[in-house]
Design an enzyme around this catalytic site. Structure first.
Site, PDB file in Angstrom:
ATOM      1  N   GLU A  56     -31.452 -31.215  55.676  1.00 43.97           N
ATOM      2  CA  GLU A  56     -31.919 -30.152  56.902  1.00 43.97           C
ATOM      3  C   GLU A  56     -31.161 -30.411  58.031  1.00 43.97           C
ATOM      4  O   GLU A  56     -30.426 -29.893  58.355  1.00 43.97           O
ATOM      5  CB  GLU A  56     -33.455 -30.667  56.956  1.00 43.97           C
ATOM      6  CG  GLU A  56     -33.955 -32.024  56.659  1.00 43.97           C
ATOM      7  CD  GLU A  56     -35.337 -32.152  56.304  1.00 43.97           C
ATOM      8  OE1 GLU A  56     -36.034 -31.236  55.773  1.00 43.97           O
ATOM      9  OE2 GLU A  56     -35.993 -33.160  56.639  1.00 43.97           O
ATOM     10  N   GLU A  67     -33.777 -40.083  66.048  1.00 45.59           N
ATOM     11  CA  GLU A  67     -35.240 -39.640  65.887  1.00 45.59           C
ATOM     12  C   GLU A  67     -36.071 -40.650  65.113  1.00 45.59           C
ATOM     13  O   GLU A  67     -37.134 -41.289  65.521  1.00 45.59           O
ATOM     14  CB  GLU A  67     -35.238 -38.180  65.275  1.00 45.59           C
ATOM     15  CG  GLU A  67     -36.512 -37.803  64.906  1.00 45.59           C
ATOM     16  CD  GLU A  67     -36.349 -36.338  64.186  1.00 45.59           C
ATOM     17  OE1 GLU A  67     -36.171 -35.438  64.825  1.00 45.59           O
ATOM     18  OE2 GLU A  67     -36.447 -36.463  62.814  1.00 45.59           O
ATOM     19  N   THR A 120     -11.358 -33.409  78.544  1.00 40.33           N
ATOM     20  CA  THR A 120     -10.563 -32.328  78.629  1.00 40.33           C
ATOM     21  C   THR A 120     -11.298 -31.008  77.971  1.00 40.33           C
ATOM     22  O   THR A 120     -11.918 -31.151  77.024  1.00 40.33           O
ATOM     23  CB  THR A 120      -9.085 -32.544  77.773  1.00 40.33           C
ATOM     24  OG1 THR A 120      -8.616 -33.433  78.403  1.00 40.33           O
ATOM     25  CG2 THR A 120      -8.235 -31.407  78.266  1.00 40.33           C
ATOM     26  N   GLN A 237      -8.921 -42.920  66.851  1.00 44.04           N
ATOM     27  CA  GLN A 237     -10.253 -43.046  68.019  1.00 44.04           C
ATOM     28  C   GLN A 237     -11.510 -43.143  67.337  1.00 44.04           C
ATOM     29  O   GLN A 237     -11.637 -42.994  66.236  1.00 44.04           O
ATOM     30  CB  GLN A 237     -10.038 -41.670  68.837  1.00 44.04           C
ATOM     31  CG  GLN A 237     -10.238 -40.547  67.793  1.00 44.04           C
ATOM     32  CD  GLN A 237      -9.831 -39.148  68.715  1.00 44.04           C
ATOM     33  OE1 GLN A 237     -10.671 -38.529  68.931  1.00 44.04           O
ATOM     34  NE2 GLN A 237      -8.462 -39.014  68.845  1.00 44.04           N
ATOM     35  N   ASN A 242     -25.278 -38.558  71.304  1.00 44.37           N
ATOM     36  CA  ASN A 242     -26.441 -38.970  71.577  1.00 44.37           C
ATOM     37  C   ASN A 242     -27.376 -37.754  71.253  1.00 44.37           C
ATOM     38  O   ASN A 242     -27.118 -36.703  71.756  1.00 44.37           O
ATOM     39  CB  ASN A 242     -26.497 -39.705  72.807  1.00 44.37           C
ATOM     40  CG  ASN A 242     -27.920 -39.841  73.304  1.00 44.37           C
ATOM     41  OD1 ASN A 242     -28.635 -39.147  73.649  1.00 44.37           O
ATOM     42  ND2 ASN A 242     -28.171 -41.164  73.043  1.00 44.37           N
ATOM     43  N   ASP A 245     -33.475 -36.358  72.974  1.00 40.07           N
ATOM     44  CA  ASP A 245     -34.879 -36.378  72.983  1.00 40.07           C
ATOM     45  C   ASP A 245     -35.227 -37.622  72.229  1.00 40.07           C
ATOM     46  O   ASP A 245     -36.403 -38.102  72.323  1.00 40.07           O
ATOM     47  CB  ASP A 245     -35.336 -34.803  71.990  1.00 40.07           C
ATOM     48  CG  ASP A 245     -34.890 -35.180  70.422  1.00 40.07           C
ATOM     49  OD1 ASP A 245     -33.854 -35.368  70.450  1.00 40.07           O
ATOM     50  OD2 ASP A 245     -35.609 -34.626  69.667  1.00 40.07           O
ATOM     51  N   LYS A 291     -21.832 -29.887  80.598  1.00 38.60           N
ATOM     52  CA  LYS A 291     -20.714 -30.635  79.626  1.00 38.60           C
ATOM     53  C   LYS A 291     -19.696 -31.403  80.041  1.00 38.60           C
ATOM     54  O   LYS A 291     -19.379 -32.507  79.892  1.00 38.60           O
ATOM     55  CB  LYS A 291     -20.437 -29.720  78.298  1.00 38.60           C
ATOM     56  CG  LYS A 291     -19.720 -30.008  77.193  1.00 38.60           C
ATOM     57  CD  LYS A 291     -19.618 -29.121  76.232  1.00 38.60           C
ATOM     58  CE  LYS A 291     -18.667 -29.627  74.998  1.00 38.60           C
ATOM     59  NZ  LYS A 291     -18.717 -28.839  73.965  1.00 38.60           N
ATOM     60  N   TYR A 292     -19.177 -30.452  81.181  1.00 41.62           N
ATOM     61  CA  TYR A 292     -17.737 -30.962  81.569  1.00 41.62           C
ATOM     62  C   TYR A 292     -18.179 -31.190  83.260  1.00 41.62           C
ATOM     63  O   TYR A 292     -16.993 -31.052  83.959  1.00 41.62           O
ATOM     64  CB  TYR A 292     -16.826 -29.697  81.534  1.00 41.62           C
ATOM     65  CG  TYR A 292     -16.402 -29.443  80.041  1.00 41.62           C
ATOM     66  CD1 TYR A 292     -15.559 -30.614  79.268  1.00 41.62           C
ATOM     67  CD2 TYR A 292     -16.786 -28.539  79.406  1.00 41.62           C
ATOM     68  CE1 TYR A 292     -14.976 -30.410  78.042  1.00 41.62           C
ATOM     69  CE2 TYR A 292     -16.595 -28.479  77.975  1.00 41.62           C
ATOM     70  CZ  TYR A 292     -15.636 -29.313  77.421  1.00 41.62           C
ATOM     71  OH  TYR A 292     -15.287 -29.307  75.971  1.00 41.62           O
ATOM     72  N   ASP A 507     -48.060 -27.727  57.282  1.00 39.30           N
ATOM     73  CA  ASP A 507     -47.255 -28.983  57.202  1.00 39.30           C
ATOM     74  C   ASP A 507     -48.049 -30.317  57.928  1.00 39.30           C
ATOM     75  O   ASP A 507     -48.592 -30.045  59.184  1.00 39.30           O
ATOM     76  CB  ASP A 507     -46.036 -28.642  58.041  1.00 39.30           C
ATOM     77  CG  ASP A 507     -45.159 -29.893  57.922  1.00 39.30           C
ATOM     78  OD1 ASP A 507     -44.361 -30.295  57.335  1.00 39.30           O
ATOM     79  OD2 ASP A 507     -44.868 -30.333  59.312  1.00 39.30           O
ATOM     80  N   TRP A 623     -40.218 -39.613  60.360  1.00 41.07           N
ATOM     81  CA  TRP A 623     -40.754 -39.159  61.371  1.00 41.07           C
ATOM     82  C   TRP A 623     -42.162 -38.616  61.120  1.00 41.07           C
ATOM     83  O   TRP A 623     -43.265 -38.916  62.137  1.00 41.07           O
ATOM     84  CB  TRP A 623     -39.948 -38.065  62.286  1.00 41.07           C
ATOM     85  CG  TRP A 623     -40.023 -36.815  61.660  1.00 41.07           C
ATOM     86  CD1 TRP A 623     -39.055 -36.140  60.892  1.00 41.07           C
ATOM     87  CD2 TRP A 623     -40.739 -35.925  61.821  1.00 41.07           C
ATOM     88  NE1 TRP A 623     -39.127 -34.769  60.637  1.00 41.07           N
ATOM     89  CE2 TRP A 623     -40.562 -34.425  61.106  1.00 41.07           C
ATOM     90  CE3 TRP A 623     -42.007 -35.709  62.771  1.00 41.07           C
ATOM     91  CZ2 TRP A 623     -41.212 -33.135  61.375  1.00 41.07           C
ATOM     92  CZ3 TRP A 623     -42.664 -34.403  62.685  1.00 41.07           C
ATOM     93  CH2 TRP A 623     -42.274 -33.100  61.947  1.00 41.07           C
TER      94      TRP A 623
END
Ligand SMILES: *[C@@H]1O[C@H](CO)[C@@H](O)[C@H](O)[C@H]1NC(C)=O
Length: 641
Positions: A56, A67, A120, A237, A242, A245, A291-292, A507, A623
């Site tokens: 999944e 999680e 970058t 490298q 991360n 949530d 993000k940058y 569910d 979970w």
């Protein structure tokens, strides 16, 4: 406020062992912890699911995620409330820290990081077949305003946050257990790995799982690096991603532990764990930034949109990820960090923002952390308001970087923006669409309801009034069965958003989260209808879906037809996995995961691929099973039943 909360919990603690629902919590807790049920690895790490054949978000059931760890911590916090013993909460955090927060050896070159130039730019492209994309050092990026204050607060350049994915049994064989880098198949694990790397159209079925520490021992000539990004040269490298949530949920659990332990006079026994939760919250602020680190608002054109300085690159929402990495070379090192431009409503956690801003036992040390979480709390509430549909459910999210490359958005999205960010009905990923699954609703709204329960905030109450009215009108919840939404469909843009129900589902995981949302809401608002609905869902799942390992309903998995799906590998590129599986342009999902051929459940898949019946599974996801326990327990604690 503090005082009344305290009295409330003292009241709970006094009667704690008497209730039907707290007893159910203990029954389910004991099933999760029964060694023969197989929820935990030998090291005590919770698996994603008991069953190994599971694809999944993780691509194997004996992988695990941040999680799962966050649910583990929450489960043990509640065990403390019910039993009066908080030692397993402390242990859960210790295990988390040991196995899924990289050690110094696993992130060795952070001190080379230059916060004036965090990373970058590399554009996200539309389809995996367009990869690898090229790094573009001409695109302006902003400054990282967190680094110096975090070094000052904690005396280290390292990040204290969870990577999102582990190969617990070292099935792929990379051997990245804590302190090891590509130690190979004999490493006992858990081993750090990554899968997703190719932007919004990349489904789990088209991922190429890769090592988080790349010394070019596996993969191709440049390890796995040149599958994803073109650079002038490749260096050994390490890198981590991360999932905000999950870190936020771990801190939320720590908040409840703080309340429950305070009420029973045991706060001193968990304070050092709470200090570490607060520290995680300090670093979680990376997810609040573009993000940058570009400026937030109308950030169109990668070259023309400016880099930010100080906090003008913060959207203050929990983004989809933050990421960090660096060189293996500790002499001539380098390191980079990324925030995330896209925010999904389903990741927001106003209770965690509230806790980090206000709870004295969870105070982060970073000099501007309390201010940032205070701003984030207000911003998250505004985000829910912006995204609430006419019916009451919450639509996707918003992004500061259209298409993940600061493109020009469609015309219909340029008015009614969120602080200049553009509405996106399916932020981050599209296969499946990220806001189709109903589970995002109760996952997020549960946190809003808990925040409302703790504070009585009237903005939160108005949002919840409408959401609860919606769910009670579209769901069928009786004392002997329930049907909740399975998948949702969306139309419109903010101000005129509409939701409809595409499919229904019974569910238990989403059922538990829905019940807990209704319970926290009812406990504060005295809404009897919501309370009864919560009770019915909890009773139905308990009475109808017991298995020997937990509480679970069977599910058909039509998507398992995709085991033979081609995985894009550039023509001419060849490499190998530690077990010898070959990666080249004829790769498929199964060809690079030959370990599945010997899985006890594989015959079902094989038969389906050969035209047989759709396979059916009764999964025990960590979970979901923890969520069932916590929902039963929360109802018991809230209503003393
Ligand atoms: C905005 O317009 C585009 C192009 O016409 C369309 O594909 C898209 O569905 C619209 N978006 C929303 C959220 O209505």
């Amino acid at each position: 406020m503090k005082l009344s909360l305290f009295i409330l919990f003292v009241g709970c603690v006094a009667h704690i062992n008497a209730g039907v629902y707290t007893q159910r919590f203990l029954d389910q807790y004991n099933k999760i912890h029964a060694a023969s049920n197989g929820y935990f690895s030998p090291q005590g790490v919770p698996y994603h699911s008991v069953e190994t054949l599971n694809v999944e978000a993780p691509d194997h059931g004996h992988e695990t995620t941040s999680e799962a760890f966050s649910y583990y911590i929450w489960l043990e916090a509640m065990y403390g409330a019910v039993s009066g013993d908080f030692s397993s909460f402390v242990t859960a955090w210790d295990i988390t820290e040991k196995y899924i927060i990289p050690t110094t050896a696993d992130q060795p070159t952070n001190s080379f990081y230059n916060p004036s130039s965090p990373a970058t730019f590399a554009p996200e492209l539309d389809h995996p077949s367009e990869y690898p994309s090229a790094i573009d050092s001409g695109v302006p990026v902003g400054q990282d305003p967190l680094y110096q204050e975090l070094v000052q607060a904690y005396g280290t350049a390292e990040i204290y946050g969870m990577h999102w994915l582990l190969d617990v049994d070292n099935v792929y064989g990379f051997g990245n257990s804590p302190g090891n880098c590509e130690a190979g198949p004999s490493d006992p694990g858990p081993s750090y790995i990554n899968t997703f790397q190719r932007g919004s159209e990349e489904s789990v079925w088209r991922t190429i799982p890769q090592t988080t520490c790349d010394t070019f021992k596996y993969g191709g000539t440049n390890g796995f690096l040149d599958l994803f990004v073109q650079d002038n040269s490749y260096a050994e490298q390490w890198k981590y991603t991360n999932a905000p949530d999950a870190d936020a949920r771990a801190i939320q659990a720590a908040f409840w532990a703080s309340q429950w332990a305070t009420a029973s006079g045991q706060i001193s026994q968990i304070q050092s764990t709470l200090d570490r939760a607060a520290k995680m919250g300090d670093y979680l602020r990376y997810s609040l930034f573009d993000k940058y680190f570009k400026k937030i608002g109308n950030c169109v054109g990668a070259s023309s949109c400016e880099g930010g300085s100080s906090k003008n690159s913060a959207h203050y929402l929990l983004g989809w990820f933050y990421a960090w990495g660096g060189a293996r070379d500790t002499t001539n090192g380098w390191a980079w960090r990324l925030g995330d431009s896209a925010a999904h409503f389903g990741y927001q956690n106003p209770l965690t923002a509230y806790a980090l801003a206000n709870e004295p036992t969870l105070k982060p040390k970073g000099s501007s952390a309390v201010q940032d979480w205070t701003t984030s709390l207000a911003r998250q509430l505004e985000f829910y308001e912006y995204l609430q549909s006419d019916e009451g459910a919450f639509a996707g999210g918003a992004t500061n970087s259209w298409n993940g490359r600061y493109d020009t958005p469609d015309n219909n999205l340029t008015t009614n923006t969120f602080y200049g960010m553009f509405y996106d009905w399916e932020p981050v990923y599209h296969d499946p669409p990220s806001n189709r699954w109903y589970g995002m609703q109760p996952w997020s709204v549960d946190r809003l309801a808990q925040y409302y329960y703790v504070t009585g905030d009237s903005t939160a109450q108005a949002l919840l009034d409408k959401w609860v009215t919606w769910i009670l009108s579209v769901a069928t919840i009786n004392s002997d069965s329930y049907q909740l939404p399975g998948n949702l469909a969306w139309t419109g843009t903010p101000g005129d958003l509409h939701v409809s129900i595409a499919t229904y589902s019974d569910d238990v995981g989403t059922g538990a989260a829905t019940a807990r949302t209704l319970a926290y809401y009812a406990a504060r608002s005295n809404n009897q209808e919501a309370k009864t609905a919560a009770k019915n869902i909890l009773d139905v799942m308990w009475n109808n879906f017991q298995t020997d390992k937990g509480v679970s309903a069977s599910e058909e998995r039509e998507d398992y037809s995709r085991f033979n799906e081609p995985v894009y590998v550039p023509s001419g590129w060849t490499g190998t996995y530690p077990n010898g599986d070959v990666i080249d342009s004829s790769a498929t999902f199964i060809s690079i995961r030959s370990f599945y051929l010997s899985d006890p459940d594989y015959p079902q898949i094989e038969s389906y691929l050969n035209g047989g019946a759709v396979p059916t599974f009764t999964y025990h996801r960590f979970w979901s099973q923890a969520d069932v326990a916590i929902a039963q327990g929360a109802y018991g604690l809230l209503f003393n039943e």
